[in-house]
Design an enzyme around this catalytic site. Structure first.
Site, short mmCIF file in Angstrom:
data_model
loop_
_atom_site.label_atom_id
_atom_site.label_comp_id
_atom_site.label_asym_id
_atom_site.label_seq_id
_atom_site.Cartn_x
_atom_site.Cartn_y
_atom_site.Cartn_z
N PRO A 107 0.83 -1.21 0.00
CA PRO A 107 0.00 0.00 0.00
C PRO A 107 0.87 1.26 0.00
O PRO A 107 1.98 1.25 0.52
CB PRO A 107 -0.83 -0.12 1.28
CG PRO A 107 -0.24 -1.22 2.08
CD PRO A 107 0.65 -2.03 1.19
N GLY A 111 4.14 4.12 4.99
CA GLY A 111 5.38 3.76 5.68
C GLY A 111 5.92 2.38 5.37
O GLY A 111 6.78 1.88 6.09
N LEU A 112 5.45 1.76 4.26
CA LEU A 112 5.91 0.41 3.95
C LEU A 112 6.89 0.38 2.76
O LEU A 112 7.13 -0.67 2.17
CB LEU A 112 4.71 -0.53 3.69
CG LEU A 112 3.77 -0.70 4.89
CD1 LEU A 112 2.61 -1.63 4.52
CD2 LEU A 112 4.50 -1.26 6.13
N GLY A 113 7.43 1.55 2.42
CA GLY A 113 8.51 1.60 1.43
C GLY A 113 8.07 1.35 0.00
O GLY A 113 8.89 0.87 -0.82
N SER A 114 6.81 1.68 -0.34
CA SER A 114 6.33 1.40 -1.70
C SER A 114 7.13 2.18 -2.75
O SER A 114 7.49 1.62 -3.79
CB SER A 114 4.85 1.72 -1.83
OG SER A 114 4.62 3.08 -1.52
N SER A 115 7.44 3.45 -2.48
CA SER A 115 8.09 4.24 -3.53
C SER A 115 9.49 3.70 -3.83
O SER A 115 9.89 3.63 -4.99
CB SER A 115 8.13 5.72 -3.16
OG SER A 115 8.91 5.93 -2.02
N ALA A 116 10.22 3.27 -2.80
CA ALA A 116 11.56 2.72 -3.03
C ALA A 116 11.47 1.40 -3.78
O ALA A 116 12.26 1.13 -4.69
CB ALA A 116 12.30 2.53 -1.71
N ALA A 117 10.49 0.56 -3.42
CA ALA A 117 10.35 -0.74 -4.09
C ALA A 117 10.01 -0.54 -5.57
O ALA A 117 10.53 -1.25 -6.44
CB ALA A 117 9.28 -1.59 -3.40
N ASP A 158 15.44 2.82 2.71
CA ASP A 158 14.36 2.17 1.95
C ASP A 158 14.87 1.57 0.63
O ASP A 158 14.53 0.43 0.30
CB ASP A 158 13.23 3.17 1.64
CG ASP A 158 12.34 3.43 2.85
OD1 ASP A 158 12.78 3.12 3.98
OD2 ASP A 158 11.21 3.92 2.68
O1 PMV Z 1 7.11 6.12 7.72
P1 PMV Z 1 8.41 6.13 7.03
O2 PMV Z 1 8.75 4.87 6.34
O3 PMV Z 1 8.58 7.35 6.15
O4 PMV Z 1 9.54 6.20 8.16
C1 PMV Z 1 9.84 7.34 8.85
C2 PMV Z 1 10.94 7.06 9.81
C3 PMV Z 1 11.32 8.24 10.66
O5 PMV Z 1 12.29 7.78 11.59
C4 PMV Z 1 10.15 8.80 11.41
C5 PMV Z 1 11.91 9.35 9.81
C6 PMV Z 1 13.27 9.07 9.23
O6 PMV Z 1 13.67 9.83 8.31
O7 PMV Z 1 13.98 8.17 9.68
#
Ligand code: PMV
Length: 325
Positions: A107, A111-117, A158
């Site tokens: 999704p 915060g699950l790294g979709s754009s990097a994947a 990521d």
């Molecule tokens: O939610 P994400 O995957 O963008 O992770 C953010 C992680 C933080 O520690 C909050 C920010 C960062 O740049 O490390």
């Protein structure tokens, strides 16, 4: 012309988000949910991107120097894919067009790294279609250029995890891989609320500015528990890892980044039998992760669904970017 497909994994932060911004370690793993990029060479001298799961399509010039004729929304969603393609064409010194189709089980914007994947799988697929041999380091660094366009100053973790897979610690720009012997099942609970990482990093910074000594204690406690979590993963001690995740959730709550929706999913997952559960990533929305046994995964997933979250049953993955077909 033949089509080439590559895929790359999503990621989650196991422990250490936010404190990592202050120079302490974060523990990150690749997940077995993936983004897929299918590439075909064309002779029309443009880059056509079909984002099936992004619900958007756009036609771009092959050079980043030329302004694309697309609306601002299409540009903002597809720009990192355009950059991935254009930079790889430049690297291969080839003057051809591309048709790129993106599909993602990951999704977006939670915060699950979709754009990097997506960037990593696209760079690898374009490289292969052009017949140039890109090493993993190079795939990761081209994808990092695309990540900068989305996130401003991303840490680089990521694109590394999407390229190399596995579990790693990330501290002050340095990545260290961890050997994981046992399988680690997870259930993700998506609150379906998108969030902006920069905004939540700024909120923590504000709290830190107002109460520096108090917040420094919290950051140091997260650093300590992350080092212990690393050891628990190496030892295959999921019970301890779950406890440490629960402590981390309490500290993230204290930093002000949890929400009612995240808290609800965390409690529900614990009640359904998780070893531990916490928000993952920036907070303010996005996802929780629940550490589970295989037997409990379905129960935790259905409890999350009942609480109006979207569950994803997954596990830590060793697989980075890979050729599909
Ligand atoms: O939610 P994400 O995957 O963008 O992770 C953010 C992680 C933080 O520690 C909050 C920010 C960062 O740049 O490390």
């Amino acid at each position: 012309m033949s089509k080439i497909t590559y895929s790359a994994p999503g990621k989650c932060i196991i422990t250490g988000e936010h404190s990592v911004v202050y120079g302490t370690p974060a523990l990150v793993t690749a997940l077995d949910i993936r983004a897929y990029s299918t590439v075909e060479l064309t002779d029309d001298n443009c880059i056509t991107i079909f984002g099936s799961d992004l619900g958007i399509t756009g036609v771009f010039p092959t050079s980043l120097e030329v302004s694309p004729e697309v609306d601002p929304e299409t540009l903002s969603v597809l720009r990192p894919i355009w950059i991935s393609c254009s930079k790889t064409l430049e690297r291969g010194n080839k003057n051809v067009g591309l048709k790129v189709e993106i599909n993602s089980e990951i999704p977006l914007s939670v915060g699950l790294g979709s754009s990097a994947a997506i960037a990593v799988s696209t760079v690898a697929a374009v490289g292969h279609a052009l017949g140039i041999s890109l090493g993993k380091e190079e795939i990761s660094s081209i994808a990092f250029e695309a990540e900068k366009a989305v996130h401003g100053t991303p840490s680089g973790v990521d694109n590394s995890v999407a390229t190399f897979g596995g579990v790693m610690t990330y501290e002050r720009g340095k990545i260290q891989y961890i050997n994981v012997r046992s399988e680690v099942p997870l259930v993700i609970g998506n609150t379906l609320k998108e969030r902006n990482t920069g905004e939540w990093v700024a909120k923590v910074r504000y709290r830190h500015d107002r109460h520096p000594t108090v917040i420094d204690h919290i950051i140091n406690a997260i650093a300590d528990l992350t080092r212990k979590a690393e050891k628990a993963i190496k030892d295959g001690d999921l019970k301890s890892l779950g406890e440490l995740m629960n402590i981390n959730q309490g500290l993230l709550y204290s930093l002000g980044v949890s929400t009612v929706e995240l808290d609800r999913l965390v409690y529900i997952a614990r009640k359904a039998g998780a070893y531990g559960a916490k928000l993952t990533g920036a907070g303010g929305g996005g996802c929780i992760i629940a550490l589970s046994t295989h037997e409990k995964q379905d129960e935790i997933a259905s409890a999350i669904r009942k609480a109006k979250g979207e569950p994803i049953t997954t596990k830590f993955s060793q697989q980075g970017v890979r050729f599909e077909k």
